[in-house]
Design a protein around this motif. Structure first.
Motif, PDB file in Angstrom:
ATOM      1  N   ASP A 283       0.850  -1.184   0.000  1.00 52.08           N
ATOM      2  CA  ASP A 283       0.000   0.000   0.000  1.00 52.08           C
ATOM      3  C   ASP A 283       0.894   1.245   0.000  1.00 52.08           C
ATOM      4  O   ASP A 283       1.450   1.626   1.029  1.00 52.08           O
ATOM      5  CB  ASP A 283      -0.919  -0.011   1.221  1.00 52.08           C
ATOM      6  CG  ASP A 283      -1.913   1.144   1.189  1.00 52.08           C
ATOM      7  OD1 ASP A 283      -2.031   1.800   0.138  1.00 52.08           O
ATOM      8  OD2 ASP A 283      -2.570   1.390   2.222  1.00 52.08           O
ATOM      9  N   TYR A 284       1.027   1.884  -1.158  1.00 53.25           N
ATOM     10  CA  TYR A 284       1.894   3.047  -1.280  1.00 53.25           C
ATOM     11  C   TYR A 284       1.216   4.344  -0.843  1.00 53.25           C
ATOM     12  O   TYR A 284       1.886   5.360  -0.677  1.00 53.25           O
ATOM     13  CB  TYR A 284       2.367   3.210  -2.725  1.00 53.25           C
ATOM     14  CG  TYR A 284       3.316   2.120  -3.178  1.00 53.25           C
ATOM     15  CD1 TYR A 284       4.675   2.195  -2.923  1.00 53.25           C
ATOM     16  CD2 TYR A 284       2.847   1.007  -3.850  1.00 53.25           C
ATOM     17  CE1 TYR A 284       5.543   1.203  -3.328  1.00 53.25           C
ATOM     18  CE2 TYR A 284       3.703  -0.001  -4.265  1.00 53.25           C
ATOM     19  CZ  TYR A 284       5.052   0.106  -3.992  1.00 53.25           C
ATOM     20  OH  TYR A 284       5.906  -0.883  -4.395  1.00 53.25           O
ATOM     21  N   GLY A 285      -0.105   4.348  -0.667  1.00 51.36           N
ATOM     22  CA  GLY A 285      -0.783   5.581  -0.291  1.00 51.36           C
ATOM     23  C   GLY A 285      -0.683   6.637  -1.371  1.00 51.36           C
ATOM     24  O   GLY A 285      -0.099   7.692  -1.171  1.00 51.36           O
ATOM     25  N   ILE A 306       8.015  -1.495 -21.662  1.00 50.94           N
ATOM     26  CA  ILE A 306       7.527  -1.530 -20.280  1.00 50.94           C
ATOM     27  C   ILE A 306       7.123  -0.117 -19.879  1.00 50.94           C
ATOM     28  O   ILE A 306       7.852   0.853 -20.132  1.00 50.94           O
ATOM     29  CB  ILE A 306       8.594  -2.112 -19.329  1.00 50.94           C
ATOM     30  CG1 ILE A 306       8.049  -2.178 -17.897  1.00 50.94           C
ATOM     31  CG2 ILE A 306       9.896  -1.334 -19.374  1.00 50.94           C
ATOM     32  CD1 ILE A 306       8.922  -2.975 -16.949  1.00 50.94           C
ATOM     33  N   TRP A 307       5.938  -0.012 -19.301  1.00 54.45           N
ATOM     34  CA  TRP A 307       5.360   1.270 -18.917  1.00 54.45           C
ATOM     35  C   TRP A 307       5.300   1.349 -17.395  1.00 54.45           C
ATOM     36  O   TRP A 307       4.926   0.387 -16.724  1.00 54.45           O
ATOM     37  CB  TRP A 307       3.954   1.417 -19.504  1.00 54.45           C
ATOM     38  CG  TRP A 307       3.902   1.221 -20.993  1.00 54.45           C
ATOM     39  CD1 TRP A 307       3.885   0.037 -21.663  1.00 54.45           C
ATOM     40  CD2 TRP A 307       3.877   2.243 -21.977  1.00 54.45           C
ATOM     41  NE1 TRP A 307       3.848   0.241 -23.011  1.00 54.45           N
ATOM     42  CE2 TRP A 307       3.840   1.600 -23.250  1.00 54.45           C
ATOM     43  CE3 TRP A 307       3.875   3.635 -21.941  1.00 54.45           C
ATOM     44  CZ2 TRP A 307       3.806   2.295 -24.436  1.00 54.45           C
ATOM     45  CZ3 TRP A 307       3.836   4.335 -23.128  1.00 54.45           C
ATOM     46  CH2 TRP A 307       3.803   3.676 -24.357  1.00 54.45           C
ATOM     47  N   PHE A 308       5.638   2.512 -16.871  1.00 50.03           N
ATOM     48  CA  PHE A 308       5.630   2.748 -15.426  1.00 50.03           C
ATOM     49  C   PHE A 308       4.703   3.914 -15.110  1.00 50.03           C
ATOM     50  O   PHE A 308       4.707   4.934 -15.813  1.00 50.03           O
ATOM     51  CB  PHE A 308       7.032   3.059 -14.889  1.00 50.03           C
ATOM     52  CG  PHE A 308       7.995   1.925 -15.009  1.00 50.03           C
ATOM     53  CD1 PHE A 308       7.977   0.883 -14.105  1.00 50.03           C
ATOM     54  CD2 PHE A 308       8.928   1.895 -16.033  1.00 50.03           C
ATOM     55  CE1 PHE A 308       8.859  -0.169 -14.206  1.00 50.03           C
ATOM     56  CE2 PHE A 308       9.817   0.852 -16.147  1.00 50.03           C
ATOM     57  CZ  PHE A 308       9.778  -0.185 -15.226  1.00 50.03           C
ATOM     58  N   ILE A 309       3.907   3.764 -14.052  1.00 51.34           N
ATOM     59  CA  ILE A 309       3.085   4.838 -13.511  1.00 51.34           C
ATOM     60  C   ILE A 309       3.619   5.161 -12.121  1.00 51.34           C
ATOM     61  O   ILE A 309       3.730   4.274 -11.271  1.00 51.34           O
ATOM     62  CB  ILE A 309       1.604   4.446 -13.438  1.00 51.34           C
ATOM     63  CG1 ILE A 309       1.090   4.093 -14.827  1.00 51.34           C
ATOM     64  CG2 ILE A 309       0.779   5.578 -12.837  1.00 51.34           C
ATOM     65  CD1 ILE A 309       1.146   5.243 -15.797  1.00 51.34           C
ATOM     66  N   MET A 310       3.975   6.417 -11.909  1.00 52.14           N
ATOM     67  CA  MET A 310       4.608   6.831 -10.654  1.00 52.14           C
ATOM     68  C   MET A 310       3.802   7.923  -9.978  1.00 52.14           C
ATOM     69  O   MET A 310       3.093   8.699 -10.637  1.00 52.14           O
ATOM     70  CB  MET A 310       6.036   7.326 -10.918  1.00 52.14           C
ATOM     71  CG  MET A 310       6.964   6.270 -11.490  1.00 52.14           C
ATOM     72  SD  MET A 310       8.560   6.944 -11.992  1.00 52.14           S
ATOM     73  CE  MET A 310       8.056   7.897 -13.438  1.00 52.14           C
ATOM     74  N   ASP A 311       3.919   7.973  -8.673  1.00 53.51           N
ATOM     75  CA  ASP A 311       3.328   9.056  -7.890  1.00 53.51           C
ATOM     76  C   ASP A 311       4.180  10.303  -8.087  1.00 53.51           C
ATOM     77  O   ASP A 311       5.397  10.271  -7.922  1.00 53.51           O
ATOM     78  CB  ASP A 311       3.269   8.667  -6.417  1.00 53.51           C
ATOM     79  CG  ASP A 311       2.435   9.635  -5.603  1.00 53.51           C
ATOM     80  OD1 ASP A 311       2.755  10.836  -5.609  1.00 53.51           O
ATOM     81  OD2 ASP A 311       1.480   9.187  -4.950  1.00 53.51           O
ATOM     82  N   ALA A 312       3.553  11.406  -8.436  1.00 56.83           N
ATOM     83  CA  ALA A 312       4.301  12.625  -8.755  1.00 56.83           C
ATOM     84  C   ALA A 312       5.024  13.182  -7.541  1.00 56.83           C
ATOM     85  O   ALA A 312       6.101  13.765  -7.677  1.00 56.83           O
ATOM     86  CB  ALA A 312       3.369  13.685  -9.327  1.00 56.83           C
ATOM     87  N   ALA A 313       4.482  12.996  -6.344  1.00 58.36           N
ATOM     88  CA  ALA A 313       5.101  13.555  -5.143  1.00 58.36           C
ATOM     89  C   ALA A 313       6.115  12.587  -4.525  1.00 58.36           C
ATOM     90  O   ALA A 313       7.249  12.958  -4.232  1.00 58.36           O
ATOM     91  CB  ALA A 313       4.031  13.913  -4.116  1.00 58.36           C
TER      92      ALA A 313
END
Length: 339
Positions: A283-285, A306-313
């Motif tokens: 759980d990355y929140g 390969i595609w990555f979705i990251m949290d901007a903050a």
């Protein structure tokens, strides 16, 4: 001949100047910035792994039946069950965890309060409640001062134990390496890892089905090597980015370990299988703003994306997807993770 004499005099003059410069540097120039290298600086203390704590177990090797036989042979004394004048209010499934004595040999030790039991056989006390300090079967102690570790924080997958002894030699040694000016600042000590810390993981990383491992993966049943060598392979190959054959050569030159590059590849494949469920279910929140990035990789000689979705903050990877093209569906890997 005159040139040689001139050069000799000039070398002596240079040696004299160098000696004077060294004398001046040692007297008037602070050398605190040279006191630590990267491996001993207190700024990098958080990246170091402390040694394992001392585990003090209260579990006895002998059972209650062995103790009764011993008392009978040694002292010619027979230990009988507790004689009760009234009805027994101790649960029948309550056994003493040290000698495994049944409830017939247990008696309340604190009267009407009834929070502590006494074993008639081994004369030890314990509490039936799990939250009591008398119910501990083992204690973690600091390997440097033998002080009992304090349970500080409960995380999702591990528990942090800390030695809070102010006279611990490990704490005093780390405190001396910190600049006194930094200690005067607000929360100065909290910027460095000074106390001994132990993380007790509650998740089993190696709880996997060994029959479901792919071909050439290691089963974690080490025959020739151990888990320490496996960690060295992962550090050199994954963290430092060395190739399999360069990792093999580095282990040979640095640690005198003869290991094949195929074994290193098997260790990496097994580690990836063990870590994947932990990474996918963590759980990355996440926040409301995301960023995406792509790169291409080769899988068995075939070019893929390969595609990555990251949290901007937080910059944490919260979703990924592997595809063989750059089509419309490949541009939305978040749909596969419900983001």
């Amino acid at each position: 001949m005159d040139i040689i004499l001139y050069l000799l005099h000039y070398i002596k003059y240079q040696n004299k100047i160098i000696g004077q410069l060294l004398n001046f540097i040692c007297r008037y120039i602070s050398l605190k910035q040279w006191a630590f290298d990267d491996s001993h600086s207190p700024k990098y203390q958080k990246f170091k792994i402390d040694e394992l704590p001392k585990i003090i177990s209260f579990k006895q090797d002998c059972e209650w039946t062995d103790l009764i036989s011993y008392y009978k042979q040694r002292y010619n004394k027979t230990i009988k069950p507790v004689f009760r004048r009234g009805e027994c209010d101790i649960p029948e499934d309550c056994n003493f965890y040290l000698c495994n004595a049944p409830f017939q040999y247990l008696i309340w030790n604190d009267g009407k309060k009834k929070s502590q039991l006494l074993c008639k056989i081994c004369q030890n006390r314990f509490a039936p409640s799990d939250k009591s300090r008398f119910s501990k079967t083992s204690v973690l102690r600091c390997p440097h001062c033998s002080h009992t570790l304090v349970r500080k924080k409960d995380r999702k997958h591990f528990i942090i134990h800390k030695c809070v002894n102010p006279k611990c030699p490990y704490y005093i040694h780390n405190l001396k390496k910190v600049d006194k000016e930094h200690l005067k600042e607000e929360y100065g000590k909290n910027k460095y890892k000074l106390h001994y810390i132990y993380r007790e993981f509650t998740i089993d990383f190696f709880k996997i089905d060994l029959n479901s491992l792919p071909k050439n993966a290691s089963s974690l049943k080490f025959n020739k090597f151990d888990s320490h060598i496996m960690s060295l392979c992962l550090t050199l190959h994954v963290n430092l980015g060395l190739s399999l054959r360069k990792t093999k050569q580095a282990l040979k030159d640095l640690y005198n370990i003869n290991i094949s590059h195929q074994t290193i590849a098997n260790y990496c494949k097994t580690a990836a299988i063990c870590v994947k469920p932990f990474v996918d279910n963590y759980d990355y929140g996440v926040d409301k703003t995301f960023t995406a990035d792509e790169t291409y990789i080769k899988i068995r000689g075939i070019k893929s994306y390969i595609w990555f979705i990251m949290d901007a903050a937080k910059r944490s990877i919260i979703g990924y997807q592997v595809s063989n093209n750059r089509g419309c569906w490949s541009l939305h890997p978040c749909n596969a993770y419900g983001i």
